[in-house]
Scaffold this active site. Structure first.
Site, short mmCIF file in Angstrom:
data_model
loop_
_atom_site.label_atom_id
_atom_site.label_comp_id
_atom_site.label_asym_id
_atom_site.label_seq_id
_atom_site.Cartn_x
_atom_site.Cartn_y
_atom_site.Cartn_z
N ASP A 15 0.85 -1.19 0.00
CA ASP A 15 0.00 0.00 0.00
C ASP A 15 0.89 1.24 0.00
O ASP A 15 1.71 1.42 0.90
CB ASP A 15 -0.89 0.03 1.25
N ASN A 45 -2.72 -9.56 5.56
CA ASN A 45 -3.20 -9.02 6.84
C ASN A 45 -3.74 -10.14 7.74
O ASN A 45 -3.53 -10.15 8.95
CB ASN A 45 -4.32 -8.00 6.61
N GLU A 142 -9.38 -11.87 -3.30
CA GLU A 142 -8.52 -10.87 -3.93
C GLU A 142 -7.52 -11.50 -4.90
O GLU A 142 -6.60 -10.84 -5.36
CB GLU A 142 -7.74 -10.07 -2.87
N ASN A 186 -18.87 -9.41 5.96
CA ASN A 186 -19.41 -8.27 6.69
C ASN A 186 -20.87 -8.10 6.28
O ASN A 186 -21.40 -8.83 5.43
CB ASN A 186 -18.54 -7.02 6.53
N GLY A 221 -18.98 -4.42 12.27
CA GLY A 221 -18.18 -3.27 12.70
C GLY A 221 -18.28 -3.06 14.20
O GLY A 221 -18.18 -4.02 14.98
N ASP A 252 -9.99 -8.05 8.39
CA ASP A 252 -8.92 -9.02 8.10
C ASP A 252 -8.36 -9.60 9.40
O ASP A 252 -8.12 -10.81 9.49
CB ASP A 252 -7.78 -8.34 7.32
N GLY A 287 -3.68 1.98 10.16
CA GLY A 287 -3.16 0.95 9.26
C GLY A 287 -3.85 -0.38 9.50
O GLY A 287 -4.53 -0.60 10.51
#
Ligand code: ADP
Length: 306
Positions: A15, A45, A142, A186, A221, A252, A287
């Site tokens: 990133d 991650n 991904e 999620n 969340g 993650d 991060g």
């Protein structure tokens, strides 16, 4: 003590974050500032979090493809430093997966992801993955879907337990569920995957869980998570109260924590508690990876694994 493995198969990204006074318009050249390079990618991650908090007897291996560039050295080194076995991280020609993240003075961002090596898995990279009975194999979306399909099917044949984190969302994920033991999504992904409007109610989640032959975990969340065993009752678990400053990567870390606990033979409920603790602690740092994550901190919040 018997040893158990978490095998994370998926993406690793570099990133590149930088600040700009405003997001650039077409044709505009801007001066940016504060360039930072951070290791990321959902797979990386997850492996990082799992290795940082692994209970005694649990090891964590990463299976990924990196490019033949300088970023690959950093990405591989950071995973190894966290205790991840990187022997299964292969090098392919071209750039490593890279995310270019511009953040303006108002906190708005634009993100360009260049999959690079994450999108260029050679067939040999999948064929050579060592998966055994008792392993917890973790996949996300991904990397090319065909890679995930093959890994999930090979893992199931080997007698491994498969954790599928269906992110970023791909509706074809439902085609994999016969070979998946735990599905982690999620709220937004759950709604899209199962044809609901955004904003799932507890009843909606219970309804989804009741029709699945797979354990289901839906993360919400700061509102915590809901989990249900295959065709079972759904249970809500509130989030651990922390001073959250940046929730990037919380999902993650949740998956990594859940997988580490499952490898140590935790119940689904304990694994969700461990995932929640890893997610909450990761939300307290900027991060996607929390360098100070450790098992003691998780146990303080979530209790022992067994
Ligand atoms: P994603 O990043 O995939 O959207 P979530 O935002 O749902 O995932 O976060 C995953 C988990 O991390 C949550 O279920 C919760 O346990 C934990 N978490 C996320 N945000 C917070 C927060 N603000 N406070 C405490 N825990 C959090």
């Amino acid at each position: 003590m018997s040893s158990a493995r978490v095998v994370v198969v998926g993406s690793v990204n570099l990133d590149l974050l930088y600040r700009v006074p405003h997001l650039p318009r077409a044709g505009e050249t801007l001066l940016g500032a504060d360039l930072v390079r951070l290791s990321g990618g959902k797979g990386g991650n997850q492996a990082h979090a799992a290795a940082k908090i692994a209970p005694p007897g649990v090891t964590v291996a990463m299976i990924a493809c990196l490019g033949d560039d300088e970023g690959a050295t950093l990405l591989r080194g950071e995973l190894a430093a966290a205790g991840v076995d990187v022997a299964g991280v292969q090098t392919v020609a071209g750039p490593s997966g890279t995310a270019l993240i511009a953040v303006d003075d108002r906190g708005e961002n634009t993100i360009v992801v260049i999959p690079g090596a994450n999108g260029a898995w050679p067939e040999s990279a999948v064929a050579s993955i060592d998966m055994r009975a008792g392993d917890v194999v973790v996949v996300q979306l991904e990397v090319p879907f065909a890679v995930v399909e093959t890994v999930v099917s090979r893992a199931a044949t080997a007698g491994a337990r498969v954790v599928l984190n269906a992110a970023p969302l791909d509706r074809r994920a439902t085609e994999l569920l016969d070979n998946v033991d735990v599905l982690v999504v999620n709220e937004i992904e759950a709604a899209e995957l199962f044809g609901f409007d955004a904003g799932l109610s507890a009843d909606d989640i219970a309804g989804i869980a009741g029709g699945l032959d797979t354990d289901l975990v839906v993360t919400l969340g700061a509102r915590g998570a809901v989990f249900a065993p295959a065709r079972g009752e759904a249970t809500s678990l509130p989030a651990f109260a922390v001073d959250a400053i940046d929730t990037v990567g919380a999902g993650d870390a949740f998956v990594g924590g859940l997988a580490a606990a499952l490898a140590a033979s935790a119940t689904l409920e304990t694994a969700v508690r461990w995932g929640s603790a890893a997610g909450a602690l990761t939300a307290t740092v900027v991060g996607a990876r929390h360098p100070g994550l450790d098992r003691k901190a998780i146990e303080t919040l979530a209790g022992p694994v067994g």
